[in-house]
Design an enzyme around this catalytic site. Structure first.
Site, PDB file in Angstrom:
ATOM      1  N   LYS A 291     -45.744 -16.245 -42.292  1.00 39.00           N
ATOM      2  CA  LYS A 291     -45.914 -17.320 -41.315  1.00 39.00           C
ATOM      3  C   LYS A 291     -44.977 -18.456 -41.689  1.00 39.00           C
ATOM      4  O   LYS A 291     -45.079 -19.027 -42.780  1.00 39.00           O
ATOM      5  CB  LYS A 291     -47.363 -17.795 -41.312  1.00 39.00           C
TER       6      LYS A 291
ATOM      7  N   LYS B  75     -45.045 -14.301 -37.834  1.00 41.35           N
ATOM      8  CA  LYS B  75     -45.235 -15.382 -36.871  1.00 41.35           C
ATOM      9  C   LYS B  75     -44.298 -16.520 -37.159  1.00 41.35           C
ATOM     10  O   LYS B  75     -44.203 -16.897 -38.330  1.00 41.35           O
ATOM     11  CB  LYS B  75     -46.686 -15.847 -37.001  1.00 41.35           C
TER      12      LYS B  75
HETATM   13  C1  PBG Z   1     -53.293 -22.500 -37.793  1.00 46.37           C
HETATM   14  C2  PBG Z   1     -52.575 -21.871 -36.646  1.00 46.37           C
HETATM   15  C3  PBG Z   1     -51.466 -22.386 -35.964  1.00 46.37           C
HETATM   16  C4  PBG Z   1     -51.154 -21.459 -34.961  1.00 46.37           C
HETATM   17  C5  PBG Z   1     -52.087 -20.426 -35.063  1.00 46.37           C
HETATM   18  N1  PBG Z   1     -52.933 -20.694 -36.124  1.00 46.37           N
HETATM   19  C6  PBG Z   1     -50.773 -23.688 -36.099  1.00 46.37           C
HETATM   20  C7  PBG Z   1     -49.957 -23.985 -37.293  1.00 46.37           C
HETATM   21  O1  PBG Z   1     -49.928 -23.237 -38.264  1.00 46.37           O
HETATM   22  O2  PBG Z   1     -49.307 -25.033 -37.310  1.00 46.37           O
HETATM   23  C8  PBG Z   1     -50.040 -21.593 -33.985  1.00 46.37           C
HETATM   24  C9  PBG Z   1     -50.174 -20.755 -32.750  1.00 46.37           C
HETATM   25  C10 PBG Z   1     -49.231 -21.147 -31.673  1.00 46.37           C
HETATM   26  O3  PBG Z   1     -48.366 -22.030 -31.844  1.00 46.37           O
HETATM   27  O4  PBG Z   1     -49.345 -20.561 -30.579  1.00 46.37           O
HETATM   28  N2  PBG Z   1     -54.668 -22.578 -37.556  1.00 46.37           N
END
Ligand code: PBG
Length: 332
Positions: free
Chosen positions: A201, A253
């Site tokens: 991520k 992601k």
């Molecule tokens: C964290 C989380 C995020 C997203 C999913 N889970 C935000 C981040 O890490 O800043 C992002 C999902 C998206 O942008 O569609 N709980």
């Protein structure tokens, strides 16, 4: 016919729709799409998210309707996010493991209403629930405390499992989070609850609209725990660590800007590999389409196909229910 052309003519197999259908290497299927859903505490009607036209923060009523729509569309699952009332946020993110917290309430509803048809999944993180907006709890010096956050994740995992989540999406990027949550689940006898590691991520600008979607109060950034977009090898390393710790599914992601990482992980992973087409990817497509600059439906289908082609077994996408409908209508 020119006789100096090579005998191999790839265009033969592209000549008709029937040919193209027969030789397509990758296809989209509704079951490989997972719909992220936002549920807002106290909302009496769905609230639009301005940077994500067509996506809303659901009230409990509209949430129920969305669940049934997703099940009828045949998607593979739903990933639930809770949006707590502002006054419920605190430094520890207490609403996350409160059985009456919005995400746990929503999970109970989803498990009861569509738990047989869909894999009900929950985001296991603190950022939606903390007043500072970070994905973990803070140490006295203001930095994110990895091991104290793991203790919070263990407790949230039990609350989500008790509420009926089948798959916990660990999106916080704390070191050791998969092992900690697996241990907590097993100790409580929740051996059937699976873990989705948001393994690779990245600290991405493409999460921008999500901040509005969950009403995040974060100031600053997540660069000390999410990965640097410059790093490819590190994506594989993070996925390997999650696998060693017991992840049942690993994820990359965002999706579109990280297809190289996705292909790397997919090439070696012994478990399913998913990708998340995040809020900013959705927003870009919608903005360009609204301006008439791209053909919306073709571009949406192309991005999803590309994510699958790069190696994703399934895709989390805000388009899941809509695209599942297109597939069922034979439009894709
Ligand atoms: C964290 C989380 C995020 C997203 C999913 N889970 C935000 C981040 O890490 O800043 C992002 C999902 C998206 O942008 O569609 N709980």
């Amino acid at each position: 016919m020119r006789d100096d052309l090579p005998p191999v003519r790839p265009r033969r197999l592209r000549a008709t729709p029937a040919w193209r259908r027969l030789v397509a290497e990758t296809r989209l299927h509704p079951a490989e799409l997972v719909l992220p859903v936002f549920v807002r505490e106290g909302a009496s009607a769905p609230l639009p998210i301005s940077a994500m036209p067509g996506v809303v923060q659901h009230s409990l009523d509209s949430f129920r309707a969305a669940l049934h729509e997703a099940a009828e569309a045949g998607v593979g699952g739903v990933m639930l996010f809770g949006v707590p009332a502002e006054e419920r946020k605190d430094a520890a993110g207490s609403a996350a493991d409160d059985p009456d917290g919005i995400l746990n309430v929503a999970t109970r509803i989803a498990a009861a209403e569509v738990g047989d048809a869909l894999v009900v999944q929950t985001d296991l993180c603190l950022d939606e629930f903390t007043d500072h907006g970070h994905c973990g709890v803070l140490a006295a010096d203001g930095t994110v405390d990895n091991d104290a956050s793991l203790e919070r994740y263990r407790s949230i995992a039990l609350a989500q499992a008790e509420a009926g989540s089948s798959l916990l999406g660990l999106s916080g990027m704390m070191d050791g989070q998969v092992a900690a949550v697996r241990d907590a689940l097993d100790a409580a006898g929740c051996t059937d609850v699976a873990i989705l590691g948001y393994s690779a991520k990245y600290a991405s600008a493409f999460y921008g609209p999500f901040r509005e979607a969950v009403g995040s109060t974060l100031r600053g950034d997540r660069k000390t725990y999410q990965q640097d977009p410059a790093n490819r090898r590190e994506g594989l390393r993070e996925a390997d660590l999650d696998l060693a710790e017991g992840a049942d599914v690993v994820m990359v992601k965002p999706a579109t800007a990280y297809l190289d990482v996705l292909a790397d992980v997919a090439a070696t992973s012994p478990v399913p590999v998913w990708a998340y087409q995040v809020s900013g990817e959705y927003a870009m497509l919608e903005a360009a389409a609204a301006n008439g600059w791209i053909d919306r439906d073709r571009a949406v289908a192309e991005t999803l196909l590309s994510i699958r082609r790069a190696g994703a077994d399934a895709v989390l996408t805000y388009y899941a229910a809509e695209v599942a409908g297109w597939i069922r209508q034979g439009r894709l």
